[in-house]
Design a protein around this motif. Structure first.
Motif, PDB file in Angstrom:
ATOM      1  N   UNK A   1      15.870 -38.900  -0.430  1.00 22.09           N
ATOM      2  CA  UNK A   1      15.554 -37.479  -0.322  1.00 22.09           C
ATOM      3  C   UNK A   1      15.446 -37.069   1.144  1.00 22.09           C
ATOM      4  N   UNK A   2      16.075 -35.967   1.476  1.00 21.09           N
ATOM      5  CA  UNK A   2      16.031 -35.446   2.833  1.00 21.09           C
ATOM      6  C   UNK A   2      14.981 -34.340   2.920  1.00 21.09           C
ATOM      7  N   UNK A   3      14.016 -34.530   3.795  1.00 22.06           N
ATOM      8  CA  UNK A   3      13.018 -33.491   4.073  1.00 22.06           C
ATOM      9  C   UNK A   3      13.509 -32.619   5.221  1.00 22.06           C
ATOM     10  N   UNK A   4      13.385 -31.306   5.057  1.00 19.01           N
ATOM     11  CA  UNK A   4      13.725 -30.342   6.094  1.00 19.01           C
ATOM     12  C   UNK A   4      12.557 -29.371   6.214  1.00 19.01           C
ATOM     13  N   UNK A   5      11.759 -29.542   7.262  1.00 15.18           N
ATOM     14  CA  UNK A   5      10.476 -28.854   7.354  1.00 15.18           C
ATOM     15  C   UNK A   5      10.357 -28.068   8.661  1.00 15.18           C
ATOM     16  N   UNK A   6      10.720 -26.784   8.652  1.00 16.25           N
ATOM     17  CA  UNK A   6      10.474 -25.964   9.841  1.00 16.25           C
ATOM     18  C   UNK A   6       8.972 -25.885  10.117  1.00 16.25           C
ATOM     19  N   UNK A   7       8.580 -26.285  11.308  1.00 20.48           N
ATOM     20  CA  UNK A   7       7.154 -26.403  11.600  1.00 20.48           C
ATOM     21  C   UNK A   7       6.712 -25.618  12.825  1.00 20.48           C
TER      22      UNK A   7
ATOM     23  N   UNK B   1       8.634 -24.043   4.440  1.00 28.23           N
ATOM     24  CA  UNK B   1       8.447 -23.230   5.643  1.00 28.23           C
ATOM     25  C   UNK B   1       7.037 -22.652   5.584  1.00 28.23           C
ATOM     26  N   UNK B   2       6.168 -23.115   6.480  1.00 30.33           N
ATOM     27  CA  UNK B   2       4.787 -22.624   6.533  1.00 30.33           C
ATOM     28  C   UNK B   2       4.061 -22.831   5.210  1.00 30.33           C
ATOM     29  N   UNK B   3       4.235 -24.008   4.624  1.00 35.49           N
ATOM     30  CA  UNK B   3       3.619 -24.294   3.324  1.00 35.49           C
ATOM     31  C   UNK B   3       2.260 -24.953   3.475  1.00 35.49           C
ATOM     32  N   UNK B   4       2.181 -26.017   4.268  1.00 33.62           N
ATOM     33  CA  UNK B   4       0.935 -26.762   4.426  1.00 33.62           C
ATOM     34  C   UNK B   4       1.082 -27.697   5.621  1.00 33.62           C
ATOM     35  N   UNK B   5      -0.040 -28.160   6.197  1.00 33.53           N
ATOM     36  CA  UNK B   5       0.046 -29.193   7.230  1.00 33.53           C
ATOM     37  C   UNK B   5       0.821 -30.401   6.707  1.00 33.53           C
ATOM     38  N   UNK B   6       1.449 -31.130   7.599  1.00 37.07           N
ATOM     39  CA  UNK B   6       2.373 -32.185   7.206  1.00 37.07           C
ATOM     40  C   UNK B   6       1.744 -33.214   6.272  1.00 37.07           C
ATOM     41  N   UNK B   7       0.562 -33.699   6.578  1.00 36.85           N
ATOM     42  CA  UNK B   7      -0.073 -34.725   5.747  1.00 36.85           C
ATOM     43  C   UNK B   7      -0.289 -34.197   4.332  1.00 36.85           C
ATOM     44  N   UNK B   8      -0.808 -33.005   4.215  1.00 44.75           N
ATOM     45  CA  UNK B   8      -1.036 -32.396   2.906  1.00 44.75           C
ATOM     46  C   UNK B   8       0.284 -32.176   2.174  1.00 44.75           C
ATOM     47  N   UNK B   9       1.285 -31.718   2.893  1.00 43.39           N
ATOM     48  CA  UNK B   9       2.595 -31.476   2.298  1.00 43.39           C
ATOM     49  C   UNK B   9       3.170 -32.759   1.695  1.00 43.39           C
TER      50      UNK B   9
END
Length: 213
Positions: free
Chosen positions: A163-169, A143-151
């Motif tokens: 693996x399941x990604x769950x990314x509130x953006x 949650x609010x960690x980094x832009x998607x590409x960087x993440x």
């Protein structure tokens, strides 16, 4: 859409993970958060009167995407104030939750909260993600960690094709996903339940384009 504190409480109470023990943990977490927020700015002070909607339900909305049949290992990146990591751990005692955070005062808070809530199945890793030893996880959230590409560049070594990604953006979800290049994936955007203008990126990362499996 969850638009009020009353709606947030009602939605949480309907979760299969919700019971008297979970409710007690969440109430205790909120009390600890309010107390600690007076010492350090964990969350915006203006969000505290809406804590059930803005932080608890906003974190817990990730749970319906995760099968409950088997226990899972969950990696939460840049946990910060503990969202979603502490909420997930409070609601899923069958789930190993690893919270990664690099800021010293946040690490201290997460560890105090983890102990106070009795979350023995949760772990706080106080380090930059680049320094964390590789291992696969069933779920990765941020949650609010980094832009998607960087993440994805930072987290891919913790994922498998399952693996399941769950990314509130927030509002940038669809734009970040549409601009994503260099990765094979099965991502899509789900509407946030707590913000009509926000989205959650959900799905699997399949690997770098042009790289043989």
């Amino acid at each position: 859409m969850i638009a009020t504190e009353q709606q947030a409480r009602a939605w949480l109470a309907a979760l299969p993970e919700w019971d008297a023990v979970a409710a007690e943990r969440i109430e205790r977490l909120i009390a600890l958060l309010v107390e600690e927020n007076a010492r350090q700015n964990l969350v915006a002070a203006a969000s505290l009167p809406l804590v059930w909607q803005r932080h608890i339900a906003d974190s817990a909305q990730l749970l319906p995407h995760v099968p409950r049949e088997t226990s899972s290992s969950w990696l939460d990146l840049g946990t910060g104030a503990g969202f979603p990591g502490l909420v997930i751990a409070a609601l899923r005692p069958d789930c190993e939750v690893v919270m990664v955070e690099s800021r010293a005062r946040r690490i201290e808070w997460l560890e105090r909260a983890r102990i106070a809530l009795g979350l023995e199945w949760a772990q706080v890793v106080g380090a930059r993600l680049e320094q964390v030893e590789s291992r696969p996880f069933r779920v990765i959230s941020a949650r609010a960690f980094a832009p998607l590409v960087r993440l994805l560049d930072l987290s891919a070594r913790f994922s498998t094709k399952d693996t399941l990604y769950l990314l509130p953006k927030g509002r940038s979800a669809q734009q970040e996903l549409s601009e994503l290049k260099g990765w094979n994936h099965l991502f899509h955007v789900e509407q946030s339940l707590t913000d009509p203008e926000a989205g959650v990126i959900v799905g699997q990362l399949l690997g770098k384009k042009g790289r043989k499996p």
